[in-house]
Scaffold this motif. Structure first.
Motif, short mmCIF file in Angstrom:
data_model
loop_
_atom_site.label_atom_id
_atom_site.label_comp_id
_atom_site.label_asym_id
_atom_site.label_seq_id
_atom_site.Cartn_x
_atom_site.Cartn_y
_atom_site.Cartn_z
N GLY A 130 0.84 -1.19 0.00
CA GLY A 130 0.00 0.00 0.00
C GLY A 130 0.87 1.23 0.00
N GLY A 131 0.30 2.37 -0.32
CA GLY A 131 1.06 3.60 -0.33
C GLY A 131 1.63 3.90 1.04
N ALA A 132 2.93 4.21 1.11
CA ALA A 132 3.58 4.40 2.40
C ALA A 132 4.56 5.56 2.37
CB ALA A 132 4.29 3.11 2.82
N SER A 133 4.38 6.53 1.48
CA SER A 133 5.34 7.62 1.37
C SER A 133 5.37 8.49 2.62
CB SER A 133 5.00 8.48 0.15
OG SER A 133 5.21 7.78 -1.05
N ALA A 134 4.22 8.69 3.25
CA ALA A 134 4.20 9.54 4.44
C ALA A 134 4.99 8.92 5.57
CB ALA A 134 2.76 9.78 4.89
N VAL A 135 5.04 7.59 5.62
CA VAL A 135 5.74 6.90 6.69
C VAL A 135 7.21 6.69 6.34
CG1 VAL A 135 5.85 4.77 8.04
CG2 VAL A 135 3.63 5.79 7.46
N TYR A 136 7.48 6.24 5.11
CA TYR A 136 8.84 5.84 4.75
C TYR A 136 9.53 6.78 3.78
CZ TYR A 136 7.86 1.46 7.08
OH TYR A 136 7.54 0.51 8.01
N GLY A 137 8.79 7.64 3.09
CA GLY A 137 9.42 8.58 2.19
C GLY A 137 9.08 8.32 0.73
N SER A 138 9.67 9.13 -0.13
CA SER A 138 9.40 9.10 -1.56
C SER A 138 9.63 7.73 -2.14
CB SER A 138 10.30 10.12 -2.26
OG SER A 138 10.14 10.08 -3.65
N ASP A 139 8.91 7.43 -3.20
CA ASP A 139 9.01 6.21 -4.02
C ASP A 139 8.12 5.08 -3.52
OD1 ASP A 139 10.91 7.64 -5.40
OD2 ASP A 139 12.60 6.63 -4.45
N ALA A 140 7.52 5.20 -2.34
CA ALA A 140 6.69 4.12 -1.82
C ALA A 140 5.27 4.26 -2.34
CB ALA A 140 6.71 4.11 -0.29
N VAL A 141 5.13 4.35 -3.67
CA VAL A 141 3.81 4.53 -4.28
C VAL A 141 3.03 3.23 -4.26
CG1 VAL A 141 2.62 5.06 -6.43
CG2 VAL A 141 4.53 6.49 -5.68
N SER A 142 3.65 2.15 -4.72
CA SER A 142 2.97 0.86 -4.72
C SER A 142 3.28 0.06 -3.46
CB SER A 142 3.37 0.04 -5.95
OG SER A 142 4.77 -0.12 -6.03
N GLY A 143 4.27 0.48 -2.68
CA GLY A 143 4.56 -0.22 -1.44
C GLY A 143 6.04 -0.22 -1.10
N VAL A 144 6.37 -1.04 -0.11
CA VAL A 144 7.72 -1.10 0.44
C VAL A 144 8.14 -2.56 0.58
CG1 VAL A 144 9.15 -0.61 2.47
CG2 VAL A 144 7.44 1.05 1.73
N ILE A 145 9.38 -2.85 0.20
CA ILE A 145 10.02 -4.13 0.49
C ILE A 145 11.09 -3.88 1.52
CG2 ILE A 145 11.24 -6.13 -0.44
CD1 ILE A 145 8.60 -5.86 -1.75
N ASN A 146 10.92 -4.43 2.71
CA ASN A 146 11.85 -4.18 3.81
C ASN A 146 12.53 -5.48 4.21
OD1 ASN A 146 13.23 -2.91 5.86
ND2 ASN A 146 11.46 -2.63 7.20
N PHE A 147 13.83 -5.58 3.97
CA PHE A 147 14.61 -6.76 4.35
C PHE A 147 15.14 -6.55 5.77
CE2 PHE A 147 14.79 -6.58 -0.27
CZ PHE A 147 14.51 -7.89 -0.62
N ILE A 148 14.68 -7.40 6.68
CA ILE A 148 15.03 -7.27 8.09
C ILE A 148 16.15 -8.27 8.41
CG2 ILE A 148 14.21 -7.32 10.46
CD1 ILE A 148 12.90 -5.18 8.74
N MET A 149 17.28 -7.76 8.91
CA MET A 149 18.42 -8.61 9.24
C MET A 149 18.33 -9.04 10.71
SD MET A 149 19.85 -8.26 6.29
CE MET A 149 21.52 -8.86 6.39
N ASP A 150 18.80 -10.24 10.98
CA ASP A 150 18.85 -10.76 12.35
C ASP A 150 20.13 -10.25 13.01
OD1 ASP A 150 18.74 -12.13 14.70
OD2 ASP A 150 18.91 -14.13 13.82
N THR A 151 20.03 -9.07 13.60
CA THR A 151 21.23 -8.43 14.17
C THR A 151 21.54 -8.89 15.59
OG1 THR A 151 19.86 -6.56 14.86
CG2 THR A 151 20.95 -6.40 12.72
N ASP A 152 20.73 -9.76 16.18
CA ASP A 152 20.97 -10.24 17.54
C ASP A 152 21.47 -11.68 17.57
OD1 ASP A 152 20.08 -7.83 18.71
OD2 ASP A 152 18.00 -8.47 18.51
N TYR A 153 21.79 -12.23 16.42
CA TYR A 153 22.15 -13.64 16.35
C TYR A 153 23.42 -13.93 17.18
CZ TYR A 153 23.64 -18.13 14.50
OH TYR A 153 24.04 -19.43 14.38
N VAL A 154 23.38 -15.07 17.90
CA VAL A 154 24.53 -15.57 18.65
C VAL A 154 24.75 -17.02 18.26
CG1 VAL A 154 25.48 -16.10 20.92
CG2 VAL A 154 24.16 -14.00 20.58
N GLY A 155 25.96 -17.35 17.88
CA GLY A 155 26.29 -18.71 17.49
C GLY A 155 27.00 -18.73 16.15
N ILE A 156 27.08 -19.92 15.58
CA ILE A 156 27.67 -20.09 14.25
C ILE A 156 26.75 -20.99 13.45
CG2 ILE A 156 29.64 -20.96 12.92
CD1 ILE A 156 31.40 -20.49 15.36
N LYS A 157 26.45 -20.58 12.22
CA LYS A 157 25.63 -21.41 11.35
C LYS A 157 26.16 -21.34 9.93
CE LYS A 157 22.08 -17.83 10.58
NZ LYS A 157 20.63 -17.51 10.67
#
Length: 922
Positions: A130-157
């Protein structure tokens, strides 16, 4: 974006439509903007070579740019890019974020290449539909793709996987390694992740569905009053005016073709013939669409690192660094010279028997069509490297009796691109074609060499295959510029993005219904592009490529405010946002969003939003320097004859931002009598005014033919090979003149954790029903393009459903995905007799239907102990039934003779794909 915390843990396969889409942390279905979440479990079950592969399977994502669809994007420099296209409204109208932050573009249109996103540490992907320019800024006319990284990971994989198709090609290999640890007695945390991926690619089209000669051609018996269709879609169709080894296309020698060693023979034309196409005869010898890559060769490597330190209970500092590099190599097509090579009677390569006939008939020159069988396919080789630095402070503080959180950061991102093409030098090709005998030595030389003995020209023979030396071929690709000897066009570009931002959120006061949440912030961003290209491209001296360096910059300042106000406790809530944006190129713009959620009872929730969104013109749209490419067009002024021309694309610095009004209304059902069932339906309506667009080349020519002088002004005509006037150049540049409208409905359902067969069975499904998509250029009546599935338009229905079963150490899932049947053109008139007059808008055709697709994917995994580590072996089969794509009859205009007989934007092209892998967690 708010995390999908405990609710996400309950989801099984494809996590349900949720409703975050806000900078105020929310969960569940509590806010009005719908979001699709792809969790780690679903991504593991698909085991994609590239995360873009699974994002592109979402029903709300249609028409994305992928390495498979961008074979012909050589001159634009976009070959190999993976760009996400939400709602089929264009990659540039989809905002791509990493952990809620912008990424630098990979090309001059600002499209983010998902290949350069660090992928092995992605925890989930949130898709705001959905339109999200007011929340995230310009270009979010058809929507937003947000890649969320696991920044709290502990261990080895680690994860190691490889695969291939059922035909034994397109070998793939991927290896990832991630490590995270706490430091300084738990105050610090460091994480690093490496991702390496390699794909062999498929050069050529070794699939039977491409071998039927399925193309569209003009009906040779068509007349406006004759009652027959103008366009015929047929099998066993090939070119009549160009062969891989050359064919004479005019004079009494028409049909004389040349085989191995240049041996002449008589080509058999088909019974249905209208140049440049025919059906029947030696059609198989004239098929030219096998010199492409079915999928390109790719190499990807990325590194993501993050260090954070908790200074005290209220302040954390962090540093992030990521570096990704992507290489792609692929074939575009053959060098096509469709009936436009002029061979004079004294050409030294004309076989003796043909020369004798010319002398007898008094022929002084003839026209030749050739796919230049001795030359290499036109090839692109692109490298894109993305580097990103980020530093920030995050924490909380108390003010006015309430607690506030903040995030302050600075980010510097750079994308360096190197675009290279293997294609011929126009001047060298023209000189090499004019081959004569040297009267002094009797040797075959270029005519130009007789007057300039040191010009280095090597004579080229287009009549036959196996008739040219490697030295001759090398000469055709060579060009000497100030930078030395070149073997094709080359451009290096640098795209730089700088961001400084602060966001604050809290709940400063309450109303009887609950806490009022506020979020506000400021962002300064700059976008800049610079580059260098070879000197021959500056004069459009290559057959393809002709890259132009681009220079430009703009800055933008944005301030936003967002609030959530409960009106009736747990029943009615308002969510609103406003953003003020100031562009250095186009001035001030205000965007806003207003949304309401209403739950009259616990089992049902209604949600609605209304928003104003914007997309600012990209660097390329503003500053494109006039890139040039060779293409073909049907010329209605000359009986729809196919002619080659030079296409020139320029920017427009006077562009202003697009504005979109988006309305959404949805309902969410969580019936208490079926506590494991969740369903949602969301309607959307988007209207983009002042949309940026440029008219296609064929449309420019057609509108000129219909009498519109504005379009005629974009066309340059010159003298062709036979002395007749032909189109030589068509110019295109963008304007704010289009109105785009889109309507549709998103559906989702999830039923989870059913006890069965000693384990847990869950079901999930999502679908999008595309209702309307129109583009009104003010010239012709807008047409609903939904269902036109030969190109990038969306089908009526797109769906994906998954059943997942877990029992002890074993997991398996079966996914069904696909889309509905469609057509080539919603305006086409289907008829075989009694047809009305055909027009450029309402073409009469003999058939118009295209089959949809239904694919099945299977995943299975088994968990076991591997020493002190937890391990999981997995096996994936994609396109389980090895279904071929529906045949697409491309044509009759443009370079359709170079296109494969399927639509890579929608269909699986490779057949069944197998993948084996092992995951290990220490």
């Amino acid at each position: 974006m708010g995390a999908q915390e405990s609710q996400d843990a309950e989801e099984a396969a494809l996590e349900n439509i949720v409703v975050t889409g806000t900078r105020l942390a929310r969960s569940g279905y509590d806010t009005p903007t719908p979001v699709t979440v792809l969790g780690a479990e679903q991504m593991e079950a698909d085991a994609p070579q590239n995360v873009a592969d699974i994002v592109n399977q979402l029903p709300s994502v249609v028409g994305s740019m992928t390495p498979n669809t961008a074979n012909l994007q050589i001159s634009s420099g976009r070959a190999g890019i993976n760009g996400i296209n939400l709602r089929s409204l264009g990659q540039s109208r989809t905002l791509v974020l990493l952990n809620g932050r912008r990424l630098p573009g990979a090309s001059n249109d600002g499209v983010v290449d998902i290949n350069t996103v660090p992928q092995s540490l992605i925890e989930r992907v949130e898709v705001v539909t959905g339109g999200a320019s007011a929340v995230y800024g310009s270009d979010a006319v058809s929507g937003v793709i947000n890649f969320i990284m696991d920044t709290d990971y502990v261990g080895i994989k680690a994860d190691l996987s490889g695969g291939m198709t059922t035909y034994g090609d397109d070998d793939t290999l991927r290896a990832t390694l991630t490590a995270g640890t706490e430091l300084f007695d738990g105050r610090g945390h460091f994480i690093a992740s490496v991702d390496l991926a390699d794909r062999e690619g498929i050069f050529g089209v070794p699939r039977s569905w491409n071998n039927g000669g399925n193309f569209s051609m003009f009906n040779p018996d068509y007349t406006p009053t004759g009652g027959q269709p103008e366009i015929l879609r047929l099998s066993q169709v090939g070119l009549s005016t160009a062969l891989g080894n050359g064919i004479i296309t005019n004079t009494a020698l028409r049909g004389t073709a040349f085989g191995p060693g240049g041996m002449p023979y008589q080509f058999q034309f088909g019974s249905v013939l209208r140049d440049p196409w025919m059906q029947g005869g030696d059609w198989a010898d004239a098929q030219a669409n096998d010199k492409v890559t079915l999928t390109p060769m790719e190499k990807r490597q990325s590194l993501f690192t993050r260090f954070s330190y908790q200074f005290n209970d209220n302040v954390e500092g962090y540093l992030e660094y990521s570096n990704s590099e992507y290489d792609a190599r692929g074939w575009c097509c053959s060098q096509f010279n469709v009936a436009n090579i002029s061979i004079q009677a004294d050409n030294a390569f004309i076989p003796e028997t043909v020369a004798t006939q010319m002398a007898t008939l008094g022929i002084t020159e003839f026209r030749l069509g050739s796919m230049n069988g001795d030359l290499n396919p036109i090839e692109s080789s692109n490298n894109r490297g993305a580097e990103r630095y980020s530093a920030g402070l995050a924490g909380s503080f108390d003010m006015a009796g309430s607690n506030w959180s903040y995030d302050l950061y600075a980010q510097h991102g750079v994308t360096n691109t190197t675009e290279f093409a293997r294609t011929t030098n126009r001047d060298h090709f023209a000189m090499a074609l004019d081959a004569v005998f040297d009267p002094a030595t009797g040797q075959i030389v270029c005519r130009s060499t007789l007057t300039d003995p040191n010009n280095g020209c090597k004579p080229y023979n287009p009549m036959g295959v196996g008739v040219n030396s490697q030295a001759t071929v090398d000469y055709l690709y060579r060009g000497t510029g100030t930078e030395g000897v070149l073997y094709g066009p080359k451009r290096e570009q640098k795209l730089t993005q700088k961001v400084y931002a602060i966001s604050v959120q809290g709940a400063p006061f309450s109303v009887p219904a609950g806490d009022v949440s506020l979020a506000f912030g400021f962002e300064h961003r700059s976008e800049e592009i610079s580059g260098v290209a070879d000197s021959i491209s500056a004069n459009a001296g290559w057959f393809n490529g002709n890259y132009k360096p681009m220079f430009g910059k703009y800055t933008v300042n944005e301030a936003y405010f967002e609030t959530i106000v409960p009106i009736i406790e747990n029943r009615l809530e308002f969510n609103g946002a406003v953003r003020a944006t100031d562009y250095s190129t186009s001035g001030n713009v205000t965007t806003w969003k207003a949304g309401v959620t209403f739950s009259p009872v616990d089992d049902i929730r209604f949600r609605t939003t209304l928003s104003r969104d914007i997309r600012a013109p990209g660097l390329g749209e503003l500053f494109e320097g006039g890139g040039a490419q060779t293409n073909s067009v049907s010329d209605p002024f000359n009986n729809n004859e196919t002619v080659q021309f030079l296409g020139i694309i320029s920017g427009n610095p006077d562009l202003k931002p697009e504005e979109a009004d988006t309305f959404g209304f949805g309902v969410v059902l969580e019936p208490s009598f079926l506590p494991k069932l969740r369903m949602s339906a969301d309607y959307y309506d988007i209207e983009i005014s002042d949309a940026i667009g440029s008219v296609g080349v064929q449309s420019i020519v057609n509108r000129c033919f219909e009498g519109n002088q504005n379009f005629c002004d974009a066309i340059t005509r010159g003298i062709g090979p036979l002395g007749t006037e032909v189109i030589t150049e068509v110019r295109r540049n963008p304007f704010n003149y289009v109105i785009v409208k889109a309507q549709g409905v998103d559906l989702a359902a999830n039923y989870g954790q059913i006890d069965m067969w000693g384990g847990d069975l869950s079901f999930s499904g999502i679908a999008t029903h595309y209702i309307k998509e129109t583009s009104d250029d003010g010239i012709t009546e807008p047409t609903n393009s939904v269902g036109q599935i030969a190109g990038t338009s969306p089908p009526d229905w797109v769906f994906r459903t998954t059943a997942m079963f877990n029992r002890d150490a074993f997991t398996a899932s079966l996914t069904a995905r696909g889309f509905s049947d469609g057509v080539y053109d919603n305006n086409a008139i289907v008829c075989t007799s009694g047809c009305p007059v055909s027009t450029s808008i309402n073409r009469t055709v003999n058939t118009n239907d295209i089959d949809g697709a239904l694919y099945f994917d299977l995943y299975s995994a088994y968990r076991f102990d591997l020493g002190d580590a937890d391990a999981e072996a997995y096996f994936v089969i994609r396109n389980l039934l090895n279904d071929d794509p529906a045949t697409i009859h491309n044509g009759p205009s443009g370079v359709s003779h170079q296109l494969i007989a399927a639509n890579p934007a929608l269909y699986d092209l490779l057949g069944t794909v197998f993948k084996f892998g092992l995951r290990v967690n220490f």
